[in-house]
Motif scaffolding. Structure first.
Motif, PDB file in Angstrom:
ATOM      1  N   ASN A 298      64.196  37.327  42.919  1.00 52.08           N
ATOM      2  CA  ASN A 298      64.455  37.336  41.489  1.00 52.08           C
ATOM      3  C   ASN A 298      65.784  36.596  41.273  1.00 52.08           C
ATOM      4  OD1 ASN A 298      62.195  38.873  40.769  1.00 52.08           O
ATOM      5  ND2 ASN A 298      63.261  40.796  41.195  1.00 52.08           N
TER       6      ASN A 298
ATOM      7  N   THR B  28      68.132  33.681  38.590  1.00 50.62           N
ATOM      8  CA  THR B  28      68.293  32.949  37.331  1.00 50.62           C
ATOM      9  C   THR B  28      69.103  31.687  37.629  1.00 50.62           C
ATOM     10  OG1 THR B  28      68.261  34.967  36.002  1.00 50.62           O
ATOM     11  CG2 THR B  28      69.183  32.980  34.985  1.00 50.62           C
TER      12      THR B  28
ATOM     13  N   GLY C  70      58.897  29.644  37.193  1.00 44.76           N
ATOM     14  CA  GLY C  70      59.853  29.863  36.109  1.00 44.76           C
ATOM     15  C   GLY C  70      59.718  28.792  35.037  1.00 44.76           C
TER      16      GLY C  70
ATOM     17  N   ASP D 210      64.497  31.746  34.624  1.00 42.96           N
ATOM     18  CA  ASP D 210      64.276  32.891  35.521  1.00 42.96           C
ATOM     19  C   ASP D 210      63.201  32.550  36.545  1.00 42.96           C
ATOM     20  OD1 ASP D 210      66.161  34.458  34.189  1.00 42.96           O
ATOM     21  OD2 ASP D 210      64.654  35.156  32.739  1.00 42.96           O
TER      22      ASP D 210
ATOM     23  N   SER E 113      68.649  28.258  30.912  1.00 46.61           N
ATOM     24  CA  SER E 113      68.610  29.321  31.924  1.00 46.61           C
ATOM     25  C   SER E 113      67.149  29.615  32.240  1.00 46.61           C
ATOM     26  CB  SER E 113      69.304  30.588  31.416  1.00 46.61           C
ATOM     27  OG  SER E 113      70.693  30.359  31.269  1.00 46.61           O
TER      28      SER E 113
ATOM     29  N   ARG F  46      60.783  34.043  39.460  1.00 44.74           N
ATOM     30  CA  ARG F  46      60.193  35.297  39.939  1.00 44.74           C
ATOM     31  C   ARG F  46      59.123  34.994  40.991  1.00 44.74           C
ATOM     32  NH1 ARG F  46      64.062  36.516  37.679  1.00 44.74           N
ATOM     33  NH2 ARG F  46      64.347  37.891  35.862  1.00 44.74           N
TER      34      ARG F  46
END
Length: 232
Positions: free
Chosen positions: A108, A110, A142, A164, A162, A166
């Motif tokens: 996980n 960012t 992402g 993310d 930004s 995953r």
């Protein structure tokens, strides 16, 4: 009886009228008059000057036409020529990162990305809303939205996003390769972004231009950094 003086005076008196008559009858030549050139005949010097001025005038007009043609050609090739704006991923940094390798590998994170849009045209580039995405092994992990905007003529605009990441978005067939890279401490991912917009030239010419960027990078899990960023 002789009168010599009287006879002499008479003779002179008779000769005087004859001499005057001869003098009056004699024709004296007139002085040659000064020759004047006809008004319709031009002086050769003036004619040469006029010809020289005409030649110079022709040269000036011809030079002005050539310069104007060159200016129009350069204007058409440089100013009115529409080019595709430059588009690339200029930098990537890790904002946060959590990962595990056992019992199963997971990630996980960012990432903060900066996209640079460089407009090479003499008119602004107005682009529509779009998105940027991150990929692993051909699968999306992402995505972030890019809002619509514009780039001024001969200018550059930078857009920060930004994204993310995953790992649970990966399908099962990609798990094996992902776990192997996580165990090595280096994760290779790619990014893709696409923009569609129009270049407006002098408010009279609009041309649609679509630009994209495709980059690869390596995320170093231990130091939480990104290296080997390469765009094409």
């Amino acid at each position: 009886m002789h009168f010599p003086n009287f006879n002499k005076a008479c003779i002179l008196q008779q000769m005087a009228p004859n001499a005057m008559a001869e003098q009056e009858s004699q024709v004296w030549p007139l002085a040659p008059s000064r020759l004047h050139r006809r008004s319709d005949e031009e002086n050769p010097t003036f004619r040469a000057i006029r010809r020289e001025r005409s030649n110079k005038c022709f040269v000036y007009v011809f030079a002005a036409i050539v310069l104007q043609s060159i200016f129009i050609l350069v204007f058409a090739l440089v100013v009115l020529r529409v080019k595709s704006p430059g588009f690339n991923l200029s930098s990537v940094s890790v904002k946060s990162l959590k990962h595990t390798t056992s019992p199963t590998s997971s990630l996980n994170a960012t990432l903060v990305t900066e996209l640079a849009i460089k407009n090479k045209n003499f008119g602004e580039y107005k682009f529509e809303g779009s998105s940027a995405s991150l990929w692993y092994g051909g699968f999306k992990v992402g995505e972030a939205k890019i809002g619509k905007g514009r780039v001024k003529a001969r200018g550059t605009r930078r857009v920060s996003l930004s994204i993310d990441v995953r790992s649970n978005r990966l399908p099962q067939e990609a798990k094996n390769g992902f776990e192997g890279e996580m165990n090595s401490g280096y994760l290779k991912i790619s990014s893709y972004a696409k923009l569609t917009g129009k270049v407006n030239l002098m408010k009279i010419m609009k041309k649609r231009k679509t630009i994209d960027t495709n980059c690869t990078m390596v995320v170093v899990l231990k130091s939480r950094t990104v290296k080997d960023l390469f765009c094409r």
